[in-house]
Design an enzyme around this catalytic site. Structure first.
Site, PDB file in Angstrom:
ATOM      1  N   SER A 268       0.828  -1.292   0.040  1.00 44.69           N
ATOM      2  CA  SER A 268      -0.084   0.090  -0.005  1.00 44.69           C
ATOM      3  C   SER A 268       0.819   1.142   0.086  1.00 44.69           C
ATOM      4  O   SER A 268       2.099   1.219   0.060  1.00 44.69           O
ATOM      5  CB  SER A 268      -0.847   0.075   1.279  1.00 44.69           C
ATOM      6  OG  SER A 268      -0.203  -0.191   2.371  1.00 44.69           O
TER       7      SER A 268
ATOM      8  N   ASN B  48       1.954   3.590   1.856  1.00 47.29           N
ATOM      9  CA  ASN B  48       3.175   4.131   2.817  1.00 47.29           C
ATOM     10  C   ASN B  48       3.942   3.016   3.228  1.00 47.29           C
ATOM     11  O   ASN B  48       4.735   3.044   4.022  1.00 47.29           O
ATOM     12  CB  ASN B  48       2.419   4.344   4.155  1.00 47.29           C
ATOM     13  CG  ASN B  48       1.555   3.220   4.688  1.00 47.29           C
ATOM     14  OD1 ASN B  48       1.179   2.388   4.271  1.00 47.29           O
ATOM     15  ND2 ASN B  48       1.195   3.405   6.174  1.00 47.29           N
ATOM     16  N   LYS B  49       4.046   1.920   2.234  1.00 51.08           N
ATOM     17  CA  LYS B  49       5.070   0.753   2.597  1.00 51.08           C
ATOM     18  C   LYS B  49       6.366   1.041   1.936  1.00 51.08           C
ATOM     19  O   LYS B  49       6.641   2.069   1.047  1.00 51.08           O
ATOM     20  CB  LYS B  49       4.487  -0.463   2.113  1.00 51.08           C
ATOM     21  CG  LYS B  49       3.020  -0.865   2.722  1.00 51.08           C
ATOM     22  CD  LYS B  49       3.349  -0.767   4.357  1.00 51.08           C
ATOM     23  CE  LYS B  49       2.186  -1.232   5.414  1.00 51.08           C
ATOM     24  NZ  LYS B  49       1.044  -0.615   5.145  1.00 51.08           N
ATOM     25  N   THR B  50       7.314  -0.032   2.218  1.00 51.73           N
ATOM     26  CA  THR B  50       8.624   0.334   1.595  1.00 51.73           C
ATOM     27  C   THR B  50       8.728   0.439   0.050  1.00 51.73           C
ATOM     28  O   THR B  50       9.453   1.412  -0.473  1.00 51.73           O
ATOM     29  CB  THR B  50       9.432  -0.977   1.875  1.00 51.73           C
ATOM     30  OG1 THR B  50       9.339  -1.276   3.306  1.00 51.73           O
ATOM     31  CG2 THR B  50      10.954  -0.879   1.549  1.00 51.73           C
TER      32      THR B  50
END
Length: 202
Positions: A150, A152-154
């Protein structure tokens, strides 16, 4: 879902050193499918930390099992092994350690405990892609590791998730579970549906 997703699966598997990777619609779906592949459902209990995104608990609930919340360590915010020990009952079937913001739970102690009690481990590694514990990537210690892509992930695919595993038997259950019971990519019409499955394709 198509050739690019297949290539993405291969790249993630190679990146973390896993034998298999299966793309899904989300990290939540990944945890749910992992639990279903392990045969976890109604009447079972799954231990999770009380400091996590609600998706961890929702995935357990979606499987039909009961999420059992236990405390985390105040120093690293990872699930407390002592709290896990106190929460294990005859209904406990799995533990879902959450690697909060890439900080790994104590996987050596958790694996020792799960071996003793014959429990499964599904790692919620949504926030831990390429984080390591020792020389091993988080998400590759348990039966399954689940990642999220999603926003806001890495790395992000907008939405999306990935399950990694080294277990041949439970990997064989994942593709039919995520794609309407079909073991291979469907034709859109002339397909056999020998098992129950869902629509969690990426």
């Amino acid at each position: 879902e198509g050739p690019l997703t297949t290539e993405f699966e291969k790249q993630i598997a190679n990146l973390v050193g896993a034998k298999y990777a299966v793309a899904t619609t989300s990290g939540t779906a990944a945890i749910f499918l992992a639990l279903k592949a392990l045969g976890i459902g109604q009447g079972d209990e799954v231990i999770i930390p009380d400091l996590t995104f609600i998706a961890t608990a929702n995935a357990v609930e979606l499987s039909g099992a009961k999420p059992v919340l236990v405390d985390v360590n105040p120093v690293d915010l990872a699930i407390s092994v002592d709290a896990i020990k106190k929460a294990i009952t005859s209904k406990t079937k799995a533990i879902v350690p959450v690697h909060v913001t890439g900080r790994g739970a104590d996987m050596a102690a958790i694996l020792e405990l799960t071996k003793k009690h014959d429990l499964s481990v599904v790692e919620d590694a949504a926030e831990a892609l390429t984080s390591k514990q020792g020389n091993q990537y988080l998400g590759t210690f348990g039966d399954f590791g689940c990642f999220s892509f999603s926003a806001n992930k890495t790395i992000s695919t907008g939405q999306g998730g990935m399950i990694v595993t080294n277990n041949d038997e439970i990997f064989a259950k994942l593709r039919p579970l995520k794609d309407q019971g079909r073991p291979t990519r469907g034709t859109g019409g002339d397909d056999l549906h020998n098992t129950v499955g869902y629509n969690f394709r990426m």
